[in-house]
Design an enzyme around this catalytic site. Structure first.
Site, PDB file in Angstrom:
ATOM      1  CD  GLU A  35      -1.806  -2.278   1.703  1.00  0.00           C
ATOM      2  OE1 GLU A  35      -0.613  -2.662   1.753  1.00  0.00           O
ATOM      3  OE2 GLU A  35      -2.751  -2.968   2.115  1.00  0.00           O
ATOM      4  CG  HIS A  37       5.588   0.190  -3.466  1.00  0.00           C
ATOM      5  ND1 HIS A  37       5.678  -0.973  -2.754  1.00  0.00           N
ATOM      6  CD2 HIS A  37       6.858   0.656  -3.593  1.00  0.00           C
ATOM      7  CE1 HIS A  37       6.939  -1.228  -2.472  1.00  0.00           C
ATOM      8  NE2 HIS A  37       7.690  -0.238  -2.959  1.00  0.00           N
ATOM      9  CE  LYS A 185       0.182  -0.917   4.757  1.00  0.00           C
ATOM     10  NZ  LYS A 185      -0.624  -2.118   4.703  1.00  0.00           N
TER      11      LYS A 185
END
Ligand code: PAF
Length: 284
Positions: A35, A37, A185
């Site tokens: 997410e 990216h 992330k």
């Protein structure tokens, strides 16, 4: 979505777009997209007529002892995510397409900034990043390029390269995207065992505490850093590489945390090296 494997295909398509008056945004990635990216692609989608994403695990930014071979790859899943987020073209070259066998030209910032923080344990890393990003800029010739703030030193290095080399490209830094429990992330999170995944929360916990201290008026860096280090050190699976407060442009240490100071860390959880950071007062 166009899947381009050669430099020529990318050049022809982006030239056609530019001739038609369309702006081009580039999101450089090493694949295994998440997410974080996706948020860069969304940002590019909103700002540009056409969006190109590069999906290339760049060997020149890995030292021989690092995780080049193990780096996770799943091109099919990447394409699915990119299509869902409206990417126009994914560029996934082979190593041979990007680097001639006798390639010997690098882009390197001969200054202290790439030697600080991650540069201390990864001395050739930013030379590899600058070289491949510079090649991607030459291939795609984007109007804007999008990078995550999680790799804060990388973002500062790219901005510096763009300035020093007079690239007419606007560099857009995008906020860190976190899991619901706070962990930033990262494609490397996939290396973590269940126990390590739990232990990895010390990074975001330390970041949030540092931000909170700065927000409540504590400006002395050593006081903030000491508290952040003690949160991380309390976790037996964590080993600190660095926890530092640096000037957001030069990457040199500062004694006082004022607006725009980068408070950054790299921490090993087991064998996996993770990074996280905050910018005091938010990105400038
Ligand atoms: O941040 C990354 O994924 C890489 O360092 C980049 C910018 C795509 C260059 O290989």
């Amino acid at each position: 979505m166009i899947v381009a494997r050669t430099i020529r295909e990318v050049r022809e398509k982006t030239a056609q777009w530019r001739r038609g008056g369309q702006s081009v945004g580039l999101v450089p990635t090493m694949g295994y997209l998440h997410e974080g990216h996706a948020s860069l692609v969304d940002r590019a989608r909103a700002a540009c007529d056409k969006v190109v994403v590069s999906d290339f695990v760049n060997p020149t930014q890995f030292a021989p002892n690092e995780d080049l071979e193990a780096y996770p790859r799943d091109f099919e899943r990447d394409c699915k995510l990119l299509e869902e987020h409206g990417c126009d073209m994914v560029f996934c070259p082979s190593v041979e397409e990007m680097y001639a066998p006798n390639a010997a030209t690098y882009v390197e910032i001969l200054d202290e900034m790439p030697k600080q923080l991650c540069g201390k344990t990864r001395p050739i890393h930013f030379r590899g990043v600058c070289t491949v990003v510079s090649k991607l800029f030459n291939i795609v010739q984007p109007d804007k390029a999008f990078f995550g703030q999680k790799d804060a030193q990388q973002l500062a290095v790219i901005r510096r390269m763009v300035r020093d080399m007079s690239y007419g490209i606007e560099i857009i830094g995008c906020p860190i995207v976190r899991e619901s429990d706070g962990l930033a992330k990262s494609s490397r999170n996939t290396y973590l065992s269940a126990e390590e995944r739990r232990a990895a929360l010390v990074l975001s916990r330390a970041v949030f505490r540092g931000e909170e201290m700065f927000g409540s008026g504590v400006a002395d860096s050593e006081t903030v850093l000491a508290e952040m280090r003690s949160i991380i050190s309390a976790e037996p699976l964590a080993r600190i590489d660095y926890v530092s407060a640096v000037d957001g442009e030069t990457m040199l240490p500062v004694d006082e945390i004022t607006d725009g100071v980068l408070v950054a860390m790299a921490v090993y959880i087991g064998k996996t090296r993770l990074i996280d950071n905050f910018i005091s007062g938010g990105p400038q």
